[in-house]
Design a protein around this motif. Structure first.
Motif, PDB file in Angstrom:
ATOM      1  N   GLY A  12      -0.971  -7.935  -9.261  1.00 34.48           N
ATOM      2  CA  GLY A  12      -0.127  -7.131 -10.155  1.00 34.48           C
ATOM      3  C   GLY A  12       1.370  -7.307  -9.948  1.00 34.48           C
ATOM      4  N   ILE A  13       1.849  -7.099  -8.713  1.00 32.41           N
ATOM      5  CA  ILE A  13       3.306  -7.127  -8.521  1.00 32.41           C
ATOM      6  C   ILE A  13       3.846  -8.548  -8.621  1.00 32.41           C
ATOM      7  N   ALA A  14       3.027  -9.536  -8.231  1.00 31.13           N
ATOM      8  CA  ALA A  14       3.474 -10.927  -8.358  1.00 31.13           C
ATOM      9  C   ALA A  14       3.809 -11.222  -9.821  1.00 31.13           C
ATOM     10  N   PHE A  32       1.250 -21.663  -6.227  1.00 30.29           N
ATOM     11  CA  PHE A  32       0.696 -20.302  -6.209  1.00 30.29           C
ATOM     12  C   PHE A  32      -0.503 -20.291  -5.273  1.00 30.29           C
ATOM     13  N   CYS A  33      -0.567 -19.302  -4.398  1.00 34.38           N
ATOM     14  CA  CYS A  33      -1.712 -19.197  -3.491  1.00 34.38           C
ATOM     15  C   CYS A  33      -2.341 -17.819  -3.624  1.00 34.38           C
ATOM     16  N   ASP A  34      -3.655 -17.775  -3.735  1.00 34.21           N
ATOM     17  CA  ASP A  34      -4.371 -16.496  -3.730  1.00 34.21           C
ATOM     18  C   ASP A  34      -5.766 -16.753  -3.175  1.00 34.21           C
ATOM     19  N   LEU A  35      -6.255 -15.792  -2.388  1.00 34.84           N
ATOM     20  CA  LEU A  35      -7.632 -15.891  -1.883  1.00 34.84           C
ATOM     21  C   LEU A  35      -8.592 -16.085  -3.045  1.00 34.84           C
ATOM     22  N   GLN A  36      -8.287 -15.434  -4.161  1.00 35.04           N
ATOM     23  CA  GLN A  36      -9.082 -15.634  -5.379  1.00 35.04           C
ATOM     24  C   GLN A  36      -8.419 -16.777  -6.151  1.00 35.04           C
ATOM     25  N   VAL A  70       6.030 -13.123  -1.037  1.00 39.48           N
ATOM     26  CA  VAL A  70       4.783 -12.683  -0.405  1.00 39.48           C
ATOM     27  C   VAL A  70       4.371 -11.368  -1.064  1.00 39.48           C
ATOM     28  N   CYS A  71       3.329 -11.437  -1.888  1.00 36.60           N
ATOM     29  CA  CYS A  71       2.919 -10.278  -2.697  1.00 36.60           C
ATOM     30  C   CYS A  71       1.487  -9.892  -2.332  1.00 36.60           C
ATOM     31  N   LEU A  72       1.299  -9.552  -1.056  1.00 39.04           N
ATOM     32  CA  LEU A  72      -0.035  -9.276  -0.513  1.00 39.04           C
ATOM     33  C   LEU A  72      -0.244  -7.786  -0.327  1.00 39.04           C
ATOM     34  N   LYS A  95       6.905  -4.455  -0.147  1.00 36.66           N
ATOM     35  CA  LYS A  95       6.621  -3.315   0.714  1.00 36.66           C
ATOM     36  C   LYS A  95       5.186  -2.900   0.505  1.00 36.66           C
ATOM     37  N   PRO A  96       4.530  -2.176   1.427  1.00 35.80           N
ATOM     38  CA  PRO A  96       5.001  -1.931   2.786  1.00 35.80           C
ATOM     39  C   PRO A  96       4.794  -3.169   3.653  1.00 35.80           C
ATOM     40  N   LEU A  97       5.478  -3.190   4.826  1.00 37.20           N
ATOM     41  CA  LEU A  97       5.426  -4.386   5.670  1.00 37.20           C
ATOM     42  C   LEU A  97       4.069  -4.575   6.328  1.00 37.20           C
ATOM     43  N   PRO A 157      -8.419  -1.952  -5.765  1.00 34.01           N
ATOM     44  CA  PRO A 157      -9.497  -1.377  -4.947  1.00 34.01           C
ATOM     45  C   PRO A 157      -9.092  -0.983  -3.525  1.00 34.01           C
ATOM     46  N   TRP A 158      -8.138  -1.704  -2.939  1.00 34.05           N
ATOM     47  CA  TRP A 158      -7.775  -1.439  -1.550  1.00 34.05           C
ATOM     48  C   TRP A 158      -6.935  -0.165  -1.395  1.00 34.05           C
ATOM     49  N   TRP A 159      -6.314   0.307  -2.489  1.00 35.18           N
ATOM     50  CA  TRP A 159      -5.313   1.374  -2.364  1.00 35.18           C
ATOM     51  C   TRP A 159      -5.905   2.677  -1.826  1.00 35.18           C
ATOM     52  N   THR A 174       7.056   5.246   0.473  1.00 35.23           N
ATOM     53  CA  THR A 174       8.019   4.481   1.263  1.00 35.23           C
ATOM     54  C   THR A 174       9.293   4.206   0.455  1.00 35.23           C
ATOM     55  N   HIS A 175       9.178   4.062  -0.873  1.00 32.48           N
ATOM     56  CA  HIS A 175      10.383   3.867  -1.699  1.00 32.48           C
ATOM     57  C   HIS A 175      11.339   5.058  -1.559  1.00 32.48           C
ATOM     58  N   ILE A 176      10.772   6.265  -1.534  1.00 30.36           N
ATOM     59  CA  ILE A 176      11.620   7.470  -1.465  1.00 30.36           C
ATOM     60  C   ILE A 176      12.205   7.603  -0.058  1.00 30.36           C
TER      61      ILE A 176
END
Ligand code: NAD
Length: 324
Positions: A12-14, A32-36, A70-72, A95-97, A157-159, A174-176
């Protein structure tokens, strides 16, 4: 000089950064690199000559990149950053790191040793009217700040899983926290209370807290609370208000305003349509010139924001205040 850029993570963010780069002169995305792999391939189709990879090391061995994005997801950090640091490739990391302090602290040391150009995706810092707000606060006495991130649960799904995302305060709010540090100074102590009200009943596999409030003491003697929820059915408000003897600074994700008196209460926010564009331009300019000072959010500085959010998690888990 046209910079040759690679992407690690093409979700999404990428897509947001990729769209920005398509409109910014002087950079081309070569890899472009992605596990998928199919995601990387889909992204590569839009860029002439770009190649897709499912392995970070294969991509970096095959291409001579000038910079990387790095958009992981939060739990997936480490391999990408180490490989980039080893090769001396500047990077912008979202973010986050990470989901703890240990890995980002190690990476920060390695980045400092290499004096590598880095940027972290705290795009709120690039809201254009923020400079004026920051100047106003520098000549005021900051009393306190109230921050909020009131929304629904992002559907990736990971969120929803605590050990994958770090939970809402680390992942989103973390943005705030970063805005608080940027505008008001360093946080020295946090006390957090989180709750699990209903999200775990509504969403399969969800175990993150769905409400939370974090009280903070700052080095300059001011105090703040930042609250968040992810149980709303729709997106709500996000932002930070800072209260001073000369008026209030209000910051939201797309703009800010200074309210000094009643008449100004109805004044609209000065809007920045897409602050991430300015973040991306600053990163590429810094890579081109070698001037880290063009970037408002380095890895080293972002680590301090991250540590505050991890301290909030620790406080919520132990029921005790945590000093930083
Ligand atoms: N700055 C912002 O406002 C903002 C907004 C949204 C997301 N983000 C951040 O961006 C990050 C990614 O979020 P997203 O929404 O794009 O997630 P996403 O799940 O949509 O995309 C992540 C991608 O990374 C890939 N991936 C996972 N592990 C990998 C690995 N080891 N190597 C290569 N690829 C791997 C996944 O297959 C997936 O395609 C998160 O940390 C999120 O907080 C920031």
């Amino acid at each position: 000089m046209t910079l040759k850029v690679g992407f690690i993570g093409t979700g999404g963010i990428a897509k947001g950064h990729i769209a920005n780069l398509a409109a910014i002169e002087g950079a081309t995305i070569a890899a472009f690199c992605d596990l998928q792999l199919e995601r990387a391939e889909a992204a590569a189709r839009d860029w002439t000559g770009a190649k897709a990879y499912s392995s970070i090391v294969d991509m970096l061995d095959d291409q001579k990149l000038d910079a990387a994005f790095v958009c992981l997801p939060p739990m997936a950090h480490g391999e990408a950053e180490r490989a980039l640091i080893e090769r001396g490739i500047p990077f912008l990391v979202e973010k986050p790191l990470g989901i703890n302090n240990e890995l980002p602290r190690q990476l920060a040391e390695q980045i400092a040793e290499k004096r590598l150009i880095t940027s972290v995706g705290y795009q709120w810092r690039y809201i254009q009217s923020l400079d004026e707000a920051k100047r106003f606060l520098e000549s005021s006495c900051i009393g306190m700040a109230l921050g909020y991130w009131m929304g629904g649960m992002p559907k990736v799904p990971w969120w929803r899983v605590q050990h994958l995302s770090g939970g809402q305060f680390v992942e989103q709010t973390t943005h705030i926290t970063d805005m608080l540090r940027y505008l008001c100074g360093e946080v020295v102590e946090v006390y957090a209370a989180y709750g699990h009200r209903i999200l775990h009943e509504l969403e399969e596999g969800a175990n993150v807290a769905d409400v939370g409030t974090v009280t903070m003491k700052l080095a300059n003697g001011s105090v703040a609370t930042i609250s968040n929820t992810c149980l709303l059915p729709i997106g709500g408000k996000t932002g930070l208000n800072v209260y001073t003897e000369q008026g209030v600074v209000e910051v939201q994700s797309n703009g800010s305003r200074i309210v000094r008196n009643k008449e100004e209460l109805s004044a609209p926010l000065a809007i920045t349509p897409n602050s991430r564009v300015f973040e991306d331009i600053a990163f590429l300019d810094a890579v081109r010139t070698g001037d880290q000072s063009l970037i408002k959010s380095s890895y080293a500085d972002s680590l301090k924001t991250h540590e505050v959010t991890i301290a909030a998690n620790l406080s919520a888990a132990t029921g005790k205040p945590v000093k930083l």
